[in-house]
Scaffold this active site. Sequence first.
Site, short mmCIF file in Angstrom:
data_model
loop_
_atom_site.label_atom_id
_atom_site.label_comp_id
_atom_site.label_asym_id
_atom_site.label_seq_id
_atom_site.Cartn_x
_atom_site.Cartn_y
_atom_site.Cartn_z
N SER A 33 -5.01 -9.96 4.42
CA SER A 33 -5.87 -11.02 3.90
C SER A 33 -6.14 -12.10 4.94
CB SER A 33 -5.22 -11.67 2.68
OG SER A 33 -5.08 -10.73 1.64
N1 SAH Z 1 -0.87 -8.71 0.58
C1 SAH Z 1 -1.59 -8.16 1.70
C2 SAH Z 1 -3.01 -7.81 1.34
C3 SAH Z 1 -3.08 -6.37 1.10
S1 SAH Z 1 -4.69 -5.73 0.70
C4 SAH Z 1 -1.54 -9.11 2.87
O1 SAH Z 1 -0.56 -9.76 3.07
O2 SAH Z 1 -2.46 -9.18 3.66
C5 SAH Z 1 -4.37 -5.12 -0.91
C6 SAH Z 1 -3.28 -4.10 -1.03
O3 SAH Z 1 -3.18 -3.73 -2.41
C7 SAH Z 1 -3.52 -2.80 -0.27
O4 SAH Z 1 -2.43 -2.51 0.54
C8 SAH Z 1 -3.68 -1.77 -1.38
O5 SAH Z 1 -3.22 -0.48 -1.02
C9 SAH Z 1 -2.85 -2.37 -2.48
N2 SAH Z 1 -3.16 -1.88 -3.82
C10 SAH Z 1 -4.37 -1.50 -4.31
N3 SAH Z 1 -4.25 -1.12 -5.59
C11 SAH Z 1 -2.94 -1.22 -5.91
C12 SAH Z 1 -2.19 -0.93 -7.09
N4 SAH Z 1 -2.76 -0.45 -8.19
N5 SAH Z 1 -0.88 -1.18 -7.07
C13 SAH Z 1 -0.26 -1.65 -5.97
N6 SAH Z 1 -0.92 -1.93 -4.81
C14 SAH Z 1 -2.23 -1.71 -4.78
#
Ligand code: SAH
Length: 225
Positions: free
Chosen positions: A75
Amino acid sequence: MPDWNDDFTDAREALIAEIEAEVEETRGFLGIDRVDPRVFQAIRAVPREEFVPASVRDLAYVNRPLAIGHGQTISQPFIVAVMTNALALTPSDRVLEIGTGCGYQTAVLARLARHVYTVEVIERLGQSARDRLIAQRYDNVDFRIGDGWRGWPEYAPYDAIIVTAAAPERPAALIDQLAEGGRMIVPIGPSGGTQRLTRIEKRPGGALHSSGFLPVAFVPLIKTR
Ligand code: SAH
């Protein structure tokens, strides 16, 4: 948890100044005057360059999201600051995070709360985030591979819940797992479009209070059923 003192220190400080300026500019949307200094302290202590692929290490302190593989992103730092701030964490809080990704947001949370439970649906991402945080000596994080839409009921209720992927609607299972007095932050809206960062508070007695505050564009929450 080591404090990092390295070549990126200046870049990290410049990024924090940039986030402060962006908070100032978007005050009308955010409904806050400033981000809690403790949130900035946590951001300062987490080496973002360790969470991004080597090929984009030089961009680690640019205020924008970056690709981390598997179609996912880390993010934007401004968004991490604003979401973390909205959780109003105290050191005794237990936090549930949905969407571990590379584990950057997880690390920021782990510095502000007692314990973080984090769920990731893509196994390889979750595993490498776990390896990374263990290498950085975080000892207050539990990792799970699975569909975060269902939360992690075994350790509920949580004082705070953060969802870092776009949800099409209010996540009912997660709201059930929020403690009374707890705060949730989740981007709600259509995938591929603009969502609204939404803060949901569960008041003592269980009443919900929900407010949307900032337009954002997150990767969609993957549904497994
Ligand atoms: N928290 C992260 C942002 C990750 S982007 C950061 O620090 O930058 C969003 C994440 O959510 C991705 O890794 C994706 O694989 C995960 N994601 C998507 N759908 C999900 C679900 N149903 N359960 C758990 N994780 C999920």
